[in-house]
Design an enzyme around this catalytic site. Structure first.
Site, PDB file in Angstrom:
ATOM      1  CG  ASP A 202      42.852  47.953  34.105  1.00 60.92           C
ATOM      2  OD1 ASP A 202      42.925  47.805  35.341  1.00 60.92           O
ATOM      3  OD2 ASP A 202      43.546  48.764  33.468  1.00 60.92           O
ATOM      4  CG  HIS A 273      46.083  47.783  36.348  1.00 59.57           C
ATOM      5  ND1 HIS A 273      45.066  48.568  36.842  1.00 59.57           N
ATOM      6  CD2 HIS A 273      47.215  48.541  36.434  1.00 59.57           C
ATOM      7  CE1 HIS A 273      45.559  49.756  37.206  1.00 59.57           C
ATOM      8  NE2 HIS A 273      46.857  49.755  36.977  1.00 59.57           N
ATOM      9  CD  GLU A 343      48.258  52.984  38.525  1.00 61.96           C
ATOM     10  OE1 GLU A 343      48.182  54.184  38.835  1.00 61.96           O
ATOM     11  OE2 GLU A 343      47.315  52.353  38.000  1.00 61.96           O
TER      12      GLU A 343
END
Length: 570
Positions: A202, A273, A343
């Site tokens: 991440d 990410h 995302e």
């Protein structure tokens, strides 16, 4: 019919036994209880030898019993003392007529007979056997040497509702050392969960050693400081923070999981990410938009704008990463590889001449199509190597790769769309089973995040949404609870958020429960209080007490992000 009501009144006190998750049927045996003594043998039929090793290693320390290997006739060498039972002892067998993870545990006059459809089924039954021995069987040494151990006179027939019963653990925001990961595998096994989703990369840290790209851990596994609390908090922990798992650590974790019949789903997050990876190898970022050499591992939380560049070099880089990942996570244990896909802000791609040229070259509609191109590429790449791609429900945007499965996290909607389109789905809606969300609305919850999701709320979670067609419902592989660790700095904080709610989730995933409104939460709560909290105590789990957090579990003055009201069903 609920599992706790599947008995004739008075036959067995299901509440007192406190079996969790509740079995499909629980009835009184004709014989018993069955005593376990120093000479009680453990006989492993063909295919059950691994379960027998686990039973000896697990039950031996708290009971002090060696459970010597039986010879198939019900005798063992023992020590000549004459102590304990001389019957057939514990007998493990396979029966292909049972469901793969189904089992039958029967206390007979001369044996405790545990039969499973596969070794995994026998192992699930072994968890029930351990629970039947009482909470002290979950300790690491005898509390009273020489005490009598006995299996109550019951017959348990059981099998799971779902084949995918999992928990996702984020070790990027806050790192859990290898031994803590192994401990969590034991906790999953104790609750008959069978999937460990391992979130390894991440923005805030890259946690898996990749020998081809050593800077991923040399640089990408360390951040200079860490936000303390929600991202809006003004507090910082200025201590450099990081850690990673060596390849041998990963091999050990995977082998440990396999011994407990748990599949491991590694997650390598792309194309968003990815700031930790870009900080280590700046050429992976959108260099025509920003100076990627100035990026460091991210020290706060939220959605990061720095995403991977849509280049062939980026594809080759992550193919190299995945080649090592596949070697570490063999297909027998890890048929699925999670590629994230969530995302991923498109702002840099919109500004990037290179990204816009790629959109034109590929003939895709827009930036969503570019993300779909990323996912489709790795879907084909993994499929060619005998694996399956799974990703968060954003991978639906721009078109879903043919063989991909979906983790539906933003609600039910993505999972419904994917299932109706013929794709396999794991239901893990944020509003229901994100265990980082707070457990109570009171002021003492540490760093309160999200909606209130109580033990009862989780118990009433239903993985298959109403109205889903019968054909689409067959694509619901199962469910998992997700644990994001932005505000969980250590194992104790993870324990507090996960337990006791994981016990309720495990019953939802395993047991044949009625509709949510008809579930007998009072009976579940009684089983928790009768035995399961004591099991968690014996295991050293720092769970949230039913009456609320202890003072040491609170974090007064640390900003969270509580959301009020009932979560939307979306």
């Amino acid at each position: 019919m609920t599992p706790e009501n599947s008995l004739s009144p008075g036959t067995v006190d299901a509440s007192a036994l406190g079996l969790i998750p509740a079995p499909r049927t629980l009835s009184a045996a004709a014989a018993g209880p069955y005593p376990l003594g120093y000479r009680t043998p453990l006989t492993a039929g063909p295919g059950t030898e691994g379960v027998a090793r686990w039973l000896r290693a697990t039950l031996g320390p708290p009971t002090g019993l060696p459970l010597p290997e039986g010879d198939g006739t019900g005798t063992s060498a023992g020590d000549g003392s004459g102590r304990g039972s001389t019957g057939q002892g514990i007998v493990l067998e396979l029966d292909e007529s049972l469901a793969p993870e189904g089992y039958r545990l029967a206390v007979e006059a001369n044996a405790v007979r545990l039969t499973g459809g596969t070794a995994a089924g026998v192992f699930r039954g072994a968890q029930t056997l351990r629970q039947l021995l009482g909470p002290d069987a979950f300790r690491r040494a005898p509390l009273a040497p020489g005490r009598t151990w006995e299996v109550p006179p019951v017959v348990v027939e059981d099998e799971p509702r779902f084949g995918w019963r999992g928990m996702m653990l984020d070790v990027c925001r806050h790192f859990l050392p290898k031994d803590d990961v192994l401990r969590y595998l034991d906790l999953l096994a104790a609750h008959k969960l069978n999937v460990f989703h391992f979130h390894l990369t991440d923005d805030q840290g890259w946690r898996i050693e990749i020998k081809r790209y050593p800077r991923l851990t040399e640089v990408g596994s360390w951040r200079s400081r860490t936000k303390y609390g929600h991202r809006a908090s003004e507090l910082w922990d200025e201590t450099p923070y990081g850690g990673f798992y060596t390849q041998d650590d990963i091999r050990e974790i995977v082998a440990y999981a396999a011994e407990r019949h748990i599949r491991v789903v590694p997650e390598i997050d792309i194309p968003g990410h990815s700031q930790a990876a870009i900080s280590a190898y700046p050429e992976l970022g959108n260099t025509d938009v920003i100076d990627t050499t100035a990026l460091s591992v991210w020290d706060t939380w939220g959605v990061n704008p720095n995403v991977l560049a849509p280049t062939d070099d980026t594809l080759r880089f992550f193919e190299g990463v995945l080649e090592e990942v596949l070697e570490l996570f063999p297909s027998e244990t890890s048929p699925f590889v999670h590629m994230g896909g969530d995302e991923c802000p498109k702002d840099q791609w919109k500004e990037s001449p290179l990204a816009q040229a790629r959109i034109a070259e590929l003939g895709v509609k827009d930036e969503d199509g570019l993300q779909s191109w990323f996912i489709r590429h790795f879907d084909a790449w993994l499929t060619a190597r005998g694996r399956r791609l799974i990703g968060w429900d954003e991978i639906l945007e721009g078109g879903l790769a043919e063989g991909a499965a979906v983790s539906s996290w933003r609600g039910y909607g993505g999972g419904i769309a994917a299932a109706e389109a013929g794709h396999d789905v794991v239901m893990c809606p944020e509003q229901q089973v994100y265990l980082d969300h707070r457990q109570d609305g009171g002021p003492d919850e540490p760093m309160p995040i999200g909606y209130v999701r109580t033990l009862e709320n989780v118990y009433r979670f239903e993985p298959v949404p109403p109205g889903l067609s019968e054909e689409a419902a067959r694509h619901i592989l199962g469910t998992q609870a997700n644990v994001w660790t932005e505000v969980m700095q250590n194992r104790a904080r993870v324990d507090y958020q996960v337990f006791p709610r994981l016990a309720a989730f495990a019953e939802v995933a395993w047991s044949a429960l009625p509709a949510p409104a008809d579930r007998d939460f009072a009976a579940f709560d009684a089983r928790m209080r009768a035995a399961h909290y004591a099991r968690l105590d014996a295991l050293g789990v720092d769970y949230r007490p039913p009456a609320g957090p202890y003072p040491r579990q609170q974090r007064p003055g640390i900003l969270g992000r509580p959301l009020e009201g009932e979560p939307p069903v979306v």
